[in-house]
Design an enzyme around this catalytic site. Structure first.
Site, short mmCIF file in Angstrom:
data_model
loop_
_atom_site.label_atom_id
_atom_site.label_comp_id
_atom_site.label_asym_id
_atom_site.label_seq_id
_atom_site.Cartn_x
_atom_site.Cartn_y
_atom_site.Cartn_z
N SER A 133 1.84 -7.45 -8.20
CA SER A 133 3.07 -8.23 -8.07
C SER A 133 3.93 -8.12 -9.33
O SER A 133 3.41 -7.99 -10.43
CB SER A 133 2.74 -9.70 -7.83
N LYS A 187 -2.77 -11.62 -2.68
CA LYS A 187 -1.39 -11.18 -2.91
C LYS A 187 -0.48 -11.67 -1.78
O LYS A 187 0.67 -12.08 -2.02
CB LYS A 187 -1.35 -9.64 -3.01
N HIS A 190 0.23 -15.23 -2.42
CA HIS A 190 1.21 -15.29 -3.52
C HIS A 190 2.62 -15.15 -2.95
O HIS A 190 3.52 -15.92 -3.27
CB HIS A 190 0.92 -14.17 -4.53
N ASN A 191 2.80 -14.16 -2.09
CA ASN A 191 4.14 -13.93 -1.53
C ASN A 191 4.57 -15.09 -0.63
O ASN A 191 5.75 -15.47 -0.64
CB ASN A 191 4.17 -12.62 -0.75
N GLU A 194 5.71 -17.75 -2.78
CA GLU A 194 7.01 -17.32 -3.33
C GLU A 194 8.14 -17.65 -2.34
O GLU A 194 9.19 -18.16 -2.74
CB GLU A 194 6.92 -15.81 -3.57
P1 NBP Z 1 8.13 3.47 -1.08
O1 NBP Z 1 7.49 2.35 -0.35
O2 NBP Z 1 9.57 3.69 -0.91
O3 NBP Z 1 7.36 4.83 -0.69
C1 NBP Z 1 7.78 6.08 -1.20
C2 NBP Z 1 6.59 6.90 -1.60
O4 NBP Z 1 5.70 7.07 -0.49
C3 NBP Z 1 7.00 8.30 -2.04
O5 NBP Z 1 6.18 8.68 -3.10
C4 NBP Z 1 6.74 9.12 -0.79
O6 NBP Z 1 6.54 10.49 -1.05
C5 NBP Z 1 5.47 8.49 -0.34
N1 NBP Z 1 5.09 8.83 1.05
C6 NBP Z 1 5.66 8.51 2.22
BR1 NBP Z 1 7.20 7.53 2.40
N2 NBP Z 1 5.02 9.00 3.28
C7 NBP Z 1 3.98 9.68 2.78
C8 NBP Z 1 2.94 10.40 3.37
N3 NBP Z 1 2.81 10.50 4.70
N4 NBP Z 1 2.03 11.00 2.56
C9 NBP Z 1 2.15 10.90 1.22
N5 NBP Z 1 3.12 10.20 0.61
C10 NBP Z 1 4.02 9.59 1.37
O7 NBP Z 1 7.80 3.37 -2.65
P2 NBP Z 1 7.86 2.11 -3.64
O8 NBP Z 1 9.04 1.25 -3.39
O9 NBP Z 1 7.65 2.71 -4.97
O10 NBP Z 1 6.57 1.23 -3.24
C11 NBP Z 1 5.25 1.75 -3.25
C12 NBP Z 1 4.29 0.71 -2.74
O11 NBP Z 1 4.34 -0.43 -3.61
C13 NBP Z 1 4.62 0.18 -1.35
O12 NBP Z 1 3.43 -0.07 -0.64
C14 NBP Z 1 5.32 -1.12 -1.61
O13 NBP Z 1 5.19 -2.04 -0.55
C15 NBP Z 1 4.56 -1.60 -2.85
N6 NBP Z 1 5.29 -2.57 -3.65
C16 NBP Z 1 6.61 -2.44 -3.92
C17 NBP Z 1 7.26 -3.37 -4.71
C18 NBP Z 1 8.70 -3.23 -5.04
O14 NBP Z 1 9.25 -4.12 -5.70
N7 NBP Z 1 9.35 -2.14 -4.66
C19 NBP Z 1 6.56 -4.43 -5.23
C20 NBP Z 1 5.21 -4.53 -4.99
C21 NBP Z 1 4.59 -3.59 -4.20
P3 NBP Z 1 7.77 11.53 -1.00
O15 NBP Z 1 8.38 11.51 -2.37
O16 NBP Z 1 7.11 12.81 -0.71
O17 NBP Z 1 8.70 11.07 0.08
#
Ligand code: NBP
Length: 484
Positions: A133, A187, A190-191, A194
């Site tokens: 988080s 987690k 937590h959300n 939130e």
């Molecule tokens: P995204 O959720 O936008 O996912 C993008 C990533 O997933 C890229 O690296 C992409 O690779 C990869 N990907 C996908 Br889409 N399909 C794939 C597949 N079939 N095989 C391999 N890789 C694949 O990224 P993020 O916003 O950085 O979040 C990552 C995780 O963290 C998520 O689970 C999200 O829920 C969690 N999270 C996010 C936040 C936040 O604030 N954003 C907070 C807490 C947790 P590519 O480059 O090849 O398309």
């Protein structure tokens, strides 16, 4: 598998915003060397070039990635939750060996984590679902980390996670939550909390604005002041910032330009769905989720907009007194929301066989995450004083706080009802409080109704057993039958 090139002690798969920030955080801590892999090579290349100081070890293939990791290998998956996570797990299990560790750091539903852990364990590889988080900034500078999984995996991961977690009062915001899905479950809660916290703050703002006519900038100062007291928290702090913001284009307060339809990514709904299954009344969280849903129904809102409200324009006579009442009502409702969230943790732990230390959970939420607050220390103390506490809000500190806030809380809910100001989280929290403290509840009548139409039986206050009444015919002749 040959690992002659192995140098990294940790790897990250998925280099979008969360993964690249987490990888940079890991690389910045002494003792870590980070291997990175992304499905699309261009993204890997971009991250490696943008952050040369991190000295990432990039891999073009999963085989290369596995070979660059020291044993036992440990890799954190940061890809889109759902099918992408399953796809990456499948690829990693192909190149990893028994004893290695796969961590899912995405926002997975805890039941998916339970399923994945079971499947991966059969290969001899450890699977850890870790709730992370703090958003992008947390990932980069120090998140709150809630890992599940085996004790064996925790031995390797513990020092790595401690090195990157947020620090609160000298302690890293990470603890081994429990086995399989425990980390993602916590987690999720937590959300959910939130959501409730945000809705309560939004209701407080709305009541003050509509009751006193103060501007968003003036209310920002009130929140900034509140942030110096018992409400001190990240969410109160950013609320003041949001309310202060002026729209560059129109010169209006930005909050007045933002469309009033709240979005959601689903973790609040998961918390409520799970609570329904566990039979835990998380009414504050549920109202917060529903309030976002209601806000996002423009057609219904437009159709209902000319329904009648209170005849007279509503304002408060004593603005300063009212603002203090709202502060107290906010604190009391917040205690209810956290108490309900911890009730769900207790019920989940019982249902899924997790040994979750509630006081530790409150501790690791003190830094890095969205609900970080001083207040969490009071929760840790409450569980340290009484690990078997049946309801958080009955702990001596919270009992005192609620006793003090109770009259103000009622005044605020009455004012909201009279003014026609929707305050679902404030009022449902007060209703929950009154329900919990009631000597007798009308549940007795509900039991009577259930027995009438469905012969569902009831228990009596004066003797053991289950009873059914013969309701039909002359009501004066009803007979109670001990069905034992
Ligand atoms: P995204 O959720 O936008 O996912 C993008 C990533 O997933 C890229 O690296 C992409 O690779 C990869 N990907 C996908 Br889409 N399909 C794939 C597949 N079939 N095989 C391999 N890789 C694949 O990224 P993020 O916003 O950085 O979040 C990552 C995780 O963290 C998520 O689970 C999200 O829920 C969690 N999270 C996010 C936040 C936040 O604030 N954003 C907070 C807490 C947790 P590519 O480059 O090849 O398309």
């Amino acid at each position: 598998m040959a690992d002659t090139t192995a140098q990294a002690n940790i790897g990250v798969v998925g280099l979008a915003v969360m993964g690249s920030n987490l990888a940079r955080n890991l690389a910045s801590r002494e003792g870590n060397r980070v291997a990175v892999y992304n499905r699309t090579w261009e993204r890997t290349e971009g991250v490696v070039e943008a952050f040369p100081d991190a000295e990432f070890i990039p891999a073009r293939t999963m085989e290369e990635f596995a070979a660059s990791l020291k044993k036992p290998r440990a890799a954190i998956i940061m890809v889109k939750a759902g099918r992408p996570t399953d796809a990456v797990i499948e690829e990693l299990t192909r190149v990893f060996e028994p004893g290695d560790i796969i961590v899912d750091g995405g926002n997975a539903l805890f039941t998916d984590t339970i399923r994945r852990e079971k499947a991966v364990r059969e290969t001899g590889i450890n699977f850890v679902g870790a709730g992370i988080s703090g958003g992008e900034e947390g990932a980069l500078k120090g998140p709150s980390i809630m890992p599940g999984g085996s004790a064996e995996a925790w031995e390797t991961l513990g020092p790595i996670f401690r090195s990157i977690a947020a620090i609160a009062e000298g302690e890293p915001c990470v603890t081994h939550v429990g086995t399989d899905g425990a980390g993602h479950f916590v987690k999720m809660i937590h959300n959910g909390i939130e959501y409730a916290d945000m809705q309560l703050i939004a209701e407080a703002y709305d009541l003050i604005r509509r009751g006193t006519g103060k501007s968003p900038a003036e209310i920002a100062e009130i929140f900034a002041e509140w942030n110096k007291g018992e409400l001190e928290s990240y969410l109160i702090e950013i609320t003041a910032e949001v309310l202060r913001q002026v729209d560059a284009e129109t010169g209006k307060p930005l909050v007045d330009v933002i469309l009033d339809q709240a979005g959601a990514k689903g973790t609040g709904a998961w918390t409520v769905q799970t609570a329904l299954d566990l039979g835990i009344p998380v009414s504050g969280i549920a109202e917060a989720v529903f309030a976002r849903s209601l806000s996002s129904k423009p057609a219904q809102r437009a159709a209902a907009s000319n329904l009648p409200g209170p005849a007279e324009e509503w304002t408060v006579d004593d603005p300063e007194g009212f603002i203090e009442d709202v502060r107290q009502a906010l604190y009391a409702s917040k205690i209810v929301a956290y108490s309900q969230g911890f009730d769900e943790i207790v019920a989940g732990a019982e249902q899924y066989g997790w040994d979750i230390k509630k006081g530790e959970i409150a501790k690791i939420w003190r830094g890095g995450c969205i609900i970080r607050a001083q207040f969490l220390n009071r929760i840790t103390e409450a569980y340290e004083d009484d690990p078997g506490l049946v309801a958080l809000l009955t702990a001596p500190y919270f009992r005192r706080a609620l006793t003090e806030a109770e009259p103000a809380w009622r005044r605020v809910v009455i004012a909201a009802v009279q003014g026609g100001i929707p305050s679902p989280a404030f009022s449902s929290s007060l209703a929950y409080y009154d329900g919990l403290r009631a000597d007798r509840l009308p549940a007795a009548l509900v039991q009577g109704q259930r027995d009438f139409f469905g012969a569902h039986t009831y228990r009596r206050v004066d003797k053991e057993g289950t009873f059914h009444t013969l309701w039909s015919g002359d009501r004066s002749e009803v007979a109670a039958t001990d069905t034992h």
